[in-house]
Design a protein around this motif. Structure first.
Motif, PDB file in Angstrom:
ATOM      1  N   GLU A 116       6.186  58.167  72.144  1.00 47.10           N
ATOM      2  CA  GLU A 116       5.423  59.368  71.560  1.00 47.10           C
ATOM      3  C   GLU A 116       5.005  58.869  70.480  1.00 47.10           C
ATOM      4  O   GLU A 116       5.032  58.114  69.684  1.00 47.10           O
ATOM      5  N   LYS A 117       3.667  59.462  70.252  1.00 45.57           N
ATOM      6  CA  LYS A 117       2.510  59.081  69.102  1.00 45.57           C
ATOM      7  C   LYS A 117       3.328  59.194  67.837  1.00 45.57           C
ATOM      8  O   LYS A 117       3.068  58.468  66.754  1.00 45.57           O
ATOM      9  N   GLU A 118       3.996  60.201  67.542  1.00 43.54           N
ATOM     10  CA  GLU A 118       4.491  60.394  66.157  1.00 43.54           C
ATOM     11  C   GLU A 118       5.698  59.280  66.149  1.00 43.54           C
ATOM     12  O   GLU A 118       5.732  58.837  64.889  1.00 43.54           O
TER      13      GLU A 118
END
Length: 455
Positions: A204-206
């Motif tokens: 996930e990007k985060e």
């Protein structure tokens, strides 16, 4: 666990070793011309000359990248740097000899240049291979790991596992994927580099952002692996407008007319040299043996894609019995279609020699990506995005992929082709005249000992 950085120590050692060799050669040349006891050693002029030459050697290395040797650097590329560096240094020796009043340097400048070339060439080649050999036993290894793997990272991992001489030790992370667990894993195993896909990552990007922050805090290098089916990153290069970075369309070395002219001139010269002095007697001998051994024409002419994907007739000596699948089926190991003499021609690459005619005509070069069957090209263009990059230069009789063993069907044709395209793409983007000369030398050595991948 604290990671020791050996690179700076190795570089310092190799620089010191080179300085000792340069000093020893100059002192030897001096003593050869002078009586040491009467001259009381080096004069002030000689010491200044020595300091100037050593300084020039070190400063020149910043340009030729002689001491910037990544683990995955091939000897082909290293040899190019080494020859370029030594040649430019010897030019510096000759120029200094002409402008100075140094008598022994003036009289023996060519002898000094020759001795320096021989000593430094063999010393640095020996050092290069010794270090690679030691790495195969785990010495001077670098601890790395992969996170969020895909097709591209799997291909890279496969290369690093096979090439033990690169000195990479791969660690696999199996715990729950949290930043805390990652940091603990890095410290315990002394991880140096973390490999991540540049796109299509499963993270996930985060969380990926947190991984970058944690890596920076723990001084972990992050290397991004481009997707194997993309080629845009090869067609752009980083530029700046003041301090703002931008990606601009890349201009490849052979896009420059002067480079193209040099390469074309050498192509014409060497192809004429071969055809006049070798082809004139070799071709009739091969033709007679082919005709005596099997029915059919002497030459096998097949359509291939060339420069900017223009179709041309590629000439080869026929190595197979006449068959209907010659344009639709690639050769395999122990292919029953290949004649006995045809197997010899393939093993020695003599079947490719009529392509010197293609070179003279202008639709091929001596060095470049090998042209494939049209069906093979059409198939892999859809599978590998960077595939079409090969057509930015003329196809060659031999190439960087071939001299690095990437020839024939090694089992998994798609994986092998991906490796081949990586080598071809590198050649297109990094062409130099010295790289061509190294490839020619390696090709000659392959022909002399026989290419095990040729079939």
């Amino acid at each position: 666990m604290q990671r020791l950085r050996y690179s700076r120590y190795f570089k310092s050692f190799f620089i010191l070793l080179d300085i000792i060799v340069i000093t020893a050669v100059l002192v030897f040349a001096y003593l050869r011309k002078h009586d040491y006891h009467y001259n009381k050693g080096f004069s002030e002029l000689n010491v200044i000359s020595l300091i100037l030459l050593i300084s020039f050697w070190i400063l020149l290395s910043g340009r030729t990248k002689l001491y910037s040797i990544p683990r995955n650097l091939t000897f082909t590329i290293y040899l190019e740097r080494l020859i370029t560096h030594i040649f430019l240094f010897i030019v510096g020796v000759i120029l200094l000899a002409k402008i100075s009043d140094n008598s022994f340097l003036k009289e023996d400048r060519f002898l000094i240049g020759f001795i320096l070339f021989i000593c430094l060439f063999f010393l640095k080649s020996f050092s290069f291979f010794t270090l690679k050999y030691l790495r195969t036993f785990g010495f001077n290894h670098r601890n790395i790991m992969f996170l969020s793997e895909n097709e591209s990272t799997n291909l890279l991992k496969n290369i690093l596992i096979q090439r033990k001489d690169y000195g990479f030790k791969i660690f696999t992370f199996t715990n729950e994927l949290t930043i805390q667990n990652l940091e603990e894993f890095w410290k315990i195993n002394g991880i140096h580099t973390l490999y991540l896909p540049s796109e299509n990552s499963s993270l996930e990007k985060e969380f990926e952002h947190e991984v970058f922050k944690a890596a920076e805090k723990n001084k972990i290098f992050i290397s991004l692996v481009p997707n194997i089916i993309q080629n845009n990153f090869l067609r752009y290069e980083l530029d700046y407008v003041q301090m703002q970075p931008i990606l601009t369309q890349a201009k490849f070395p052979l896009d420059y007319f002067t480079n193209y002219l040099v390469k074309r001139t050498l192509d014409i010269f060497f192809s004429l040299l071969f055809l006049i002095f070798i082809g004139i007697w070799l071709f009739p001998i091969i033709a007679i043996i082919i005709k005596l051994g099997s029915k059919g024409s002497v030459f096998f002419i097949q359509k291939r894609y060339g420069f900017h994907e223009e179709v041309f007739d590629c000439f080869k000596f026929r190595t197979m019995n006449i068959n209907r699948a010659s344009d639709t089926k690639t050769t395999a190991k122990n292919d029953k279609r290949i004649t006995k003499f045809g197997g010899f021609l393939r093993k020695t690459s003599l079947d490719e020699t009529p392509q010197f005619i293609n070179v003279l005509i202008g639709n091929m070069s001596i060095i470049g990506p090998r042209p494939h069957m049209l069906l093979v090209d059409d198939y892999f263009k859809q599978k590998i995005g960077r595939y079409s990059l090969r057509s930015y230069v003329k196809p060659g009789i031999t190439g960087l992929a071939q001299v690095n063993g990437l020839r024939g069907d090694g089992g998994n044709i798609e994986i092998e082709m991906q490796k081949r395209i990586i080598a071809d793409s590198f050649y297109v983007k990094n062409w130099t005249l010295s790289l061509d000369l190294v490839i020619i030398l390696k090709t000659i050595l392959l022909i002399l000992k026989g290419d095990k991948n040729a079939h």
